[in-house]
Design a protein around this motif. Structure first.
Motif, PDB file in Angstrom:
ATOM      1  N   THR A 134       0.651  -0.034  -3.941  1.00 56.01           N
ATOM      2  CA  THR A 134      -0.292  -0.306  -5.019  1.00 56.01           C
ATOM      3  C   THR A 134      -1.529   0.564  -4.818  1.00 56.01           C
ATOM      4  O   THR A 134      -2.221   0.456  -3.801  1.00 56.01           O
ATOM      5  CB  THR A 134      -0.683  -1.791  -5.051  1.00 56.01           C
ATOM      6  N   PRO A 176      -2.057   9.312  -9.614  1.00 57.85           N
ATOM      7  CA  PRO A 176      -1.775   8.012 -10.222  1.00 57.85           C
ATOM      8  C   PRO A 176      -3.058   7.367 -10.726  1.00 57.85           C
ATOM      9  O   PRO A 176      -4.167   7.828 -10.426  1.00 57.85           O
ATOM     10  CB  PRO A 176      -1.177   7.219  -9.062  1.00 57.85           C
ATOM     11  N   ASP A 180      -1.805   1.250 -10.095  1.00 55.51           N
ATOM     12  CA  ASP A 180      -0.407   1.589 -10.336  1.00 55.51           C
ATOM     13  C   ASP A 180       0.445   1.124  -9.155  1.00 55.51           C
ATOM     14  O   ASP A 180       0.033   1.275  -7.995  1.00 55.51           O
ATOM     15  CB  ASP A 180      -0.224   3.103 -10.491  1.00 55.51           C
ATOM     16  N   GLU A 181       1.611   0.575  -9.439  1.00 52.15           N
ATOM     17  CA  GLU A 181       2.549   0.248  -8.369  1.00 52.15           C
ATOM     18  C   GLU A 181       3.549   1.401  -8.258  1.00 52.15           C
ATOM     19  O   GLU A 181       4.369   1.605  -9.151  1.00 52.15           O
ATOM     20  CB  GLU A 181       3.277  -1.059  -8.613  1.00 52.15           C
ATOM     21  N   CYS A 182       3.429   2.136  -7.182  1.00 52.35           N
ATOM     22  CA  CYS A 182       4.243   3.324  -6.962  1.00 52.35           C
ATOM     23  C   CYS A 182       5.307   3.051  -5.913  1.00 52.35           C
ATOM     24  O   CYS A 182       5.323   1.985  -5.284  1.00 52.35           O
ATOM     25  CB  CYS A 182       3.355   4.485  -6.510  1.00 52.35           C
ATOM     26  N   GLY A 204       5.565   7.614  -9.371  1.00 52.80           N
ATOM     27  CA  GLY A 204       4.779   6.702 -10.175  1.00 52.80           C
ATOM     28  C   GLY A 204       5.602   5.586 -10.786  1.00 52.80           C
ATOM     29  O   GLY A 204       6.835   5.538 -10.643  1.00 52.80           O
ATOM     30  N   PRO A 205       4.944   4.667 -11.493  1.00 50.22           N
ATOM     31  CA  PRO A 205       5.654   3.541 -12.103  1.00 50.22           C
ATOM     32  C   PRO A 205       6.744   3.975 -13.089  1.00 50.22           C
ATOM     33  O   PRO A 205       7.719   3.239 -13.292  1.00 50.22           O
ATOM     34  CB  PRO A 205       4.541   2.771 -12.820  1.00 50.22           C
ATOM     35  N   ASP A 206       6.574   5.148 -13.704  1.00 53.58           N
ATOM     36  CA  ASP A 206       7.580   5.638 -14.645  1.00 53.58           C
ATOM     37  C   ASP A 206       8.657   6.476 -13.970  1.00 53.58           C
ATOM     38  O   ASP A 206       9.529   7.034 -14.651  1.00 53.58           O
ATOM     39  CB  ASP A 206       6.912   6.462 -15.745  1.00 53.58           C
TER      40      ASP A 206
END
Length: 221
Positions: A134, A176, A180-182, A204-206
């Motif tokens: 995070t 990021p 963001d939760e990476c 990254g989250p995506d």
């Protein structure tokens, strides 16, 4: 530059990834990538001078002792393939540092650091490591270099055989956003005696690649 006293790896010394990120943010490699080599445990809380020397840069303490060197690197860093958030969470649940940790107050992966990055890289079935991360409210170059540090080390280190960072080069492809939760993953490339070459990557989250690193860790005799 000054390494904050709470940005430690082993007790009372600067975290290797954080320190290297500070150096990388200070020097200008032009179009290249910065590679930082730690020459001794980085001291915290004291002013360090960064000066151009030869084909790179030198970091020295107030007494003139060499702490680190940096140079531009042209070799590409291959990213470690990603895993899903679910796989990373499961791997973190297997983090061996929850049971025994050689440096439990490490700013990046220390379970005793409630104020740290709290990245707990556990093993994957294929030998890689993975963890969720995070992003803190303040997103900086040293934060990302630190996040890329320990997940590679945990491919080889253990409570019985500690390793410390000796050299690291990193590329930040995108920053990021705070909170963001990476996902960060690490892999072992090879061992040579007391040295281990590892790679890490941050997603990254995506699922997009944010950063990647290649590092040499050295077993503590």
């Amino acid at each position: 530059m000054v390494i904050d006293a709470d940005r430690t790896g082993p007790p009372a010394t600067g975290n290797g990834g954080w320190t290297s990120g500070l150096v990388a943010g200070t020097v200008d490699p032009g179009a290249g990538t910065v590679e930082v080599t730690l020459r001794q445990p980085p001291p915290v809380g004291v002013p360090l001078a960064v000066t151009a020397e030869g084909d790179g840069w030198a970091v020295r303490d107030p007494g003139g002792q060499l702490v680190a060197t940096a140079a531009a690197r042209t070799a590409e860093i291959e990213p470690v393939p990603p895993v899903s958030r679910t796989e990373a969470l499961a791997a973190s649940g297997r983090y061996p540092g929850h049971v025994r940790h050689p440096f439990p107050t490490c700013y990046v992966c220390g379970p005793q650091r409630a104020d740290g990055l709290r990245i707990f890289p556990g093993p994957l079935p294929d030998g890689r490591t993975a963890a969720t991360f995070t992003v803190p409210p303040e997103v900086t170059v040293p934060v990302l270099w630190a996040a890329l540090d320990c997940p590679g080390g945990w491919t080889v280190l253990s409570a019985e055989q500690p390793y410390v960072l000796g050299r690291i080069a990193a590329v930040i492809d995108a920053m990021p956003a705070p909170d963001d939760e990476c996902v960060v993953v690490g892999s072992l490339v090879r061992r040579e005696g007391r040295k281990a070459l590892v790679r890490t990557a941050l997603y990254g989250p995506d699922g997009g690649l944010l950063a990647r690193a290649e590092a040499t860790w050295i077993a503590v005799a």
